[in-house]
Motif scaffolding. Structure first.
Motif, PDB file in Angstrom:
ATOM      1  N   UNK A  57      36.549  38.287  53.208  1.00 62.87           N
ATOM      2  CA  UNK A  57      37.393  38.579  52.053  1.00 62.87           C
ATOM      3  C   UNK A  57      36.974  37.738  50.840  1.00 62.87           C
ATOM      4  N   UNK A  58      36.640  36.472  51.081  1.00 58.42           N
ATOM      5  CA  UNK A  58      36.192  35.571  50.019  1.00 58.42           C
ATOM      6  C   UNK A  58      34.884  36.078  49.400  1.00 58.42           C
ATOM      7  N   UNK A  59      33.961  36.495  50.257  1.00 54.66           N
ATOM      8  CA  UNK A  59      32.682  37.035  49.777  1.00 54.66           C
ATOM      9  C   UNK A  59      32.923  38.326  48.993  1.00 54.66           C
ATOM     10  N   UNK A  60      33.819  39.177  49.478  1.00 58.91           N
ATOM     11  CA  UNK A  60      34.115  40.445  48.801  1.00 58.91           C
ATOM     12  C   UNK A  60      34.677  40.202  47.396  1.00 58.91           C
ATOM     13  N   UNK A  61      35.672  39.321  47.290  1.00 61.89           N
ATOM     14  CA  UNK A  61      36.309  39.024  45.999  1.00 61.89           C
ATOM     15  C   UNK A  61      35.278  38.468  45.012  1.00 61.89           C
ATOM     16  N   UNK A  62      34.438  37.554  45.478  1.00 62.44           N
ATOM     17  CA  UNK A  62      33.435  36.953  44.600  1.00 62.44           C
ATOM     18  C   UNK A  62      32.335  37.934  44.222  1.00 62.44           C
ATOM     19  N   UNK A  63      31.966  38.821  45.134  1.00 61.98           N
ATOM     20  CA  UNK A  63      30.941  39.830  44.834  1.00 61.98           C
ATOM     21  C   UNK A  63      31.435  40.751  43.721  1.00 61.98           C
ATOM     22  N   UNK A  64      32.693  41.165  43.808  1.00 64.71           N
ATOM     23  CA  UNK A  64      33.296  41.992  42.752  1.00 64.71           C
ATOM     24  C   UNK A  64      33.295  41.223  41.431  1.00 64.71           C
ATOM     25  N   UNK A  65      33.664  39.952  41.485  1.00 55.26           N
ATOM     26  CA  UNK A  65      33.720  39.129  40.278  1.00 55.26           C
ATOM     27  C   UNK A  65      32.334  38.987  39.635  1.00 55.26           C
ATOM     28  N   UNK A  66      31.305  38.737  40.438  1.00 51.52           N
ATOM     29  CA  UNK A  66      29.948  38.611  39.879  1.00 51.52           C
ATOM     30  C   UNK A  66      29.460  39.937  39.312  1.00 51.52           C
ATOM     31  N   UNK A  67      29.787  41.038  39.981  1.00 47.21           N
ATOM     32  CA  UNK A  67      29.436  42.358  39.448  1.00 47.21           C
ATOM     33  C   UNK A  67      30.041  42.518  38.048  1.00 47.21           C
ATOM     34  N   UNK A  68      31.316  42.168  37.901  1.00 49.74           N
ATOM     35  CA  UNK A  68      31.984  42.283  36.597  1.00 49.74           C
ATOM     36  C   UNK A  68      31.355  41.355  35.553  1.00 49.74           C
ATOM     37  N   UNK A  69      31.040  40.127  35.960  1.00 51.37           N
ATOM     38  CA  UNK A  69      30.430  39.175  35.025  1.00 51.37           C
ATOM     39  C   UNK A  69      29.065  39.664  34.539  1.00 51.37           C
ATOM     40  N   UNK A 135      37.123  47.037  52.148  1.00 55.91           N
ATOM     41  CA  UNK A 135      38.513  47.479  52.289  1.00 55.91           C
ATOM     42  C   UNK A 135      39.444  46.697  51.361  1.00 55.91           C
ATOM     43  N   UNK A 136      40.335  47.415  50.674  1.00 53.28           N
ATOM     44  CA  UNK A 136      41.257  46.734  49.763  1.00 53.28           C
ATOM     45  C   UNK A 136      42.633  46.543  50.394  1.00 53.28           C
ATOM     46  N   UNK A 137      42.894  47.236  51.494  1.00 53.80           N
ATOM     47  CA  UNK A 137      44.208  47.143  52.133  1.00 53.80           C
ATOM     48  C   UNK A 137      44.226  46.010  53.157  1.00 53.80           C
ATOM     49  N   UNK A 138      45.352  45.309  53.209  1.00 53.44           N
ATOM     50  CA  UNK A 138      45.527  44.204  54.147  1.00 53.44           C
ATOM     51  C   UNK A 138      45.490  44.751  55.573  1.00 53.44           C
ATOM     52  N   UNK A 139      44.778  44.035  56.439  1.00 53.31           N
ATOM     53  CA  UNK A 139      44.719  44.430  57.846  1.00 53.31           C
ATOM     54  C   UNK A 139      43.578  45.381  58.169  1.00 53.31           C
ATOM     55  N   UNK A 140      42.950  45.985  57.139  1.00 59.16           N
ATOM     56  CA  UNK A 140      41.812  46.854  57.405  1.00 59.16           C
ATOM     57  C   UNK A 140      40.594  45.951  57.585  1.00 59.16           C
ATOM     58  N   UNK A 141      39.937  46.039  58.757  1.00 56.12           N
ATOM     59  CA  UNK A 141      38.837  45.111  59.008  1.00 56.12           C
ATOM     60  C   UNK A 141      37.585  45.439  58.188  1.00 56.12           C
ATOM     61  N   UNK A 142      36.798  44.398  57.926  1.00 50.89           N
ATOM     62  CA  UNK A 142      35.507  44.592  57.280  1.00 50.89           C
ATOM     63  C   UNK A 142      34.525  45.101  58.337  1.00 50.89           C
ATOM     64  N   UNK A 143      33.549  45.908  57.941  1.00 51.21           N
ATOM     65  CA  UNK A 143      32.581  46.405  58.934  1.00 51.21           C
ATOM     66  C   UNK A 143      31.672  45.276  59.426  1.00 51.21           C
TER      67      UNK A 143
END
Length: 193
Positions: A57-69, A135-143
């Motif tokens: 989840x931490x990697x996902x949030x930061x990846x989105x943030x770097x994409x935006x930056x 996945x953006x929903x809580x409880x949905x596992x990452x692949x």
């Protein structure tokens, strides 16, 4: 200055839509934590996994943030990155990047920097929008392959920084954006490490 990653022409100049993390979600809270830590000025602290948090989840949030930056940073210099000024996607004479997404373009193709970055940002957006990967929903596992996908995204986003630094640093200075670019890049490198 805005830029469209969807149209084949660059005349419309609108940004790739910013990838938003839904307010109130756990990922949103993680993003707020990252922003607060960044505000302290300690980038090494800002990239550390918060205690008790899920690494994916931490990697996902930061990846989105770097994409935006990177999307925003590149968007400011698109007038300088043209088919004519940048006929190949490179970061100097030793580093030329050819595009392949493994789906539509299986064999790497040589293309201009703006075309490459268009392909790249569209491809990243598609990965980020794929609920089975991010996945953006809580409880949905990452692949199971999430980390390797995230690493590929980050590796490719690095190429945009490399191109900006090598080919377009003068305009960055003219626009007085070097401090922003340098901080973003330093944050990116610390995170990837």
């Amino acid at each position: 200055i805005l830029f469209s990653f969807h149209s084949g022409s660059r005349s419309s100049k609108t940004f790739k839509p910013k990838k938003n993390i839904p307010e109130g979600s756990h990922q949103y809270e993680l993003l707020k934590h990252a922003e607060a830590t960044l505000g302290s000025g300690n980038l090494r602290m800002a990239v550390m996994l918060p205690e008790g948090e899920d690494l994916n989840e931490w990697v996902a949030v930061n990846t989105v943030d770097f994409f935006n930056q990177i999307n925003m940073l590149y968007g400011t210099i698109t007038d300088f990155c043209t088919e004519e000024s940048c006929p190949v996607m490179s970061a100097g004479p030793k580093y030329e990047y050819h595009w392949a997404d493994g789906t539509n373009i299986k064999k790497p193709i040589k293309c201009s920097a703006p075309k490459y970055i268009d392909y790249l940002m569209t491809w990243v957006q598609d990965q980020l929008d794929d609920e089975t990967l991010f996945p953006s929903k809580i409880g949905v596992p990452f692949p199971k392959n999430f980390m390797s996908v995230a690493k590929t995204i980050l590796k490719r986003l690095f190429r945009v920084y490399a191109h900006i630094y090598h080919q377009h640093f003068d305009p960055v200075i003219q626009l007085q954006e070097e401090a922003h670019l340098n901080t973003s890049f330093k944050h990116f490198i610390f995170f990837v490490q």
